[in-house]
Design a protein around this motif. Structure first.
Motif: not given
Length: 341
Positions: A322-324, A291-297, A314-317
């Protein structure tokens, strides 16, 4: 509940930051932090104490603080073997608490010797044995219920460790390794110098203990049987996991603050982050690190060009999007509003 320590990279002690018994074997000034969590690891209470204050003198104040704040009438204290002493358990019981604490491995031969003489030493995998132990002296002596569980998997793991330590001890005795504080080594000294020997009696006792894990409790068998006592204690790993999460993933350390108010604020932020992280972890199935690695950027930036403000998102992968979306759905379910509001 459990306690840990957080160190400070300073040389001088003060009234709060003191050198004490460190979980990380450091000699820096530190504070002691107590954390109370639910059975599934959700944080309930955090407390801070001087770095040299004994763990056993911090548990009851943390519990009392929690009870007063939330008007709790009954709870069971689950703690590790560091709490096992007659005085500590008597203090918990006198304060009106039921408890389950880990028993020290060295007690196995004494607690189970009589049982094995009467019933034989065969124990099925996963089985529990009920014993009792007198703890304390004089008027403070009380009989305590002790539950032992045998695990074949645990025995294999401990046997491997014992065999490795025996090999080291034999090499020390043969002069192939330097004399050190190796387990199973007895060092004697005479006019010719130090001499190391393998302590086979201690090895025999260690093999006897392999596979057994004990638990001391004041809960009657009519309330919790042996299996339930073991299960309740096993949930203690969740609080240890919470401590690892706060120290690493949530950056609880190192602590750069000096004043007590700032240190308390730092712990409050970490505690809140742990609560949010635990909630997200339970609802999404993602690990905290992921979660931290994905949301921090995910940071937006606003720039001004020729008097006009432009916000760059930010550009979302696909995985992040999907997480958001999942988090927005959770927020909508909580508030009753449509997702995205």
């Amino acid at each position: 509940m459990d306690l840990t320590t957080l160190h400070f990279e300073v040389t001088d002690e003060d009234q709060l930051r003191k050198v004490g018994r460190s979980k990380e074997h450091r000699i820096d000034p530190q504070i002691t932090v107590g954390l109370l969590v639910t059975a599934n690891g959700f944080p309930l209470e955090i407390a801070m104490f001087e770095g040299n204050k004994a763990e056993t003198k911090t548990i009851i104040p943390v519990i009392e603080q929690f009870k007063a704040r939330h008007r709790v009438t009954e709870l069971v204290v689950v703690a590790d073997a560091g709490m096992v002493s007659a005085a500590n358990l008597n203090a918990l019981e006198d304060a009106g608490y039921r408890f389950i604490v880990g028993s020290r491995q060295s007690r196995v031969p004494y607690d189970l010797g009589d049982h094995f003489e009467k019933h034989g030493n065969y124990v099925p995998d996963g089985a529990t044995i009920q014993t009792s132990r007198d703890m304390g002296t004089g008027k403070d002596k009380r009989s305590r219920r002790v539950v032992y569980q045998y695990s074949f998997k645990r025995r294999r793991r401990e046997e491997r460790a014992i065999n490795a330590q025996v090999t080291k001890a034999e090499k020390v005795a043969a002069g192939e390794r330097p004399i050190a504080r190796d387990r199973f080594v007895t060092v004697t000294a005479d006019s010719e110098g130090k001499k190391a020997q393998v302590n086979w009696e201690v090895i025999k006792r260690a093999r006897f203990c392999a596979g057994f894990k004990g638990y001391v409790t004041n809960i009657d068998t009519t309330v919790m049987d042996g299996g339930q006592v073991v299960t309740a204690y096993h949930d203690l790993w969740r609080i240890e996991e919470s401590f690892r999460m706060t120290k690493s993933d949530l950056a609880a350390r190192p602590v750069f603050h000096r004043k007590q108010e700032a240190i308390e604020a730092h712990l409050t932020v970490v505690f809140a982050a742990l609560a949010v992280a635990r909630y997200l972890q339970d609802r999404t199935g993602w690990t905290i690190k992921r979660l931290v690695r994905t949301l921090r950027p995910l940071q937006s930036v606003t720039i001004t060009i020729a008097g006009h403000q432009i916000t760059a998102q930010p550009r979302l992968e696909s995985e992040t999007a999907a997480l958001l979306d999942d988090l927005a759905d959770l927020a909508g379910a909580k508030t009753g509003k449509p997702a995205g509001h």
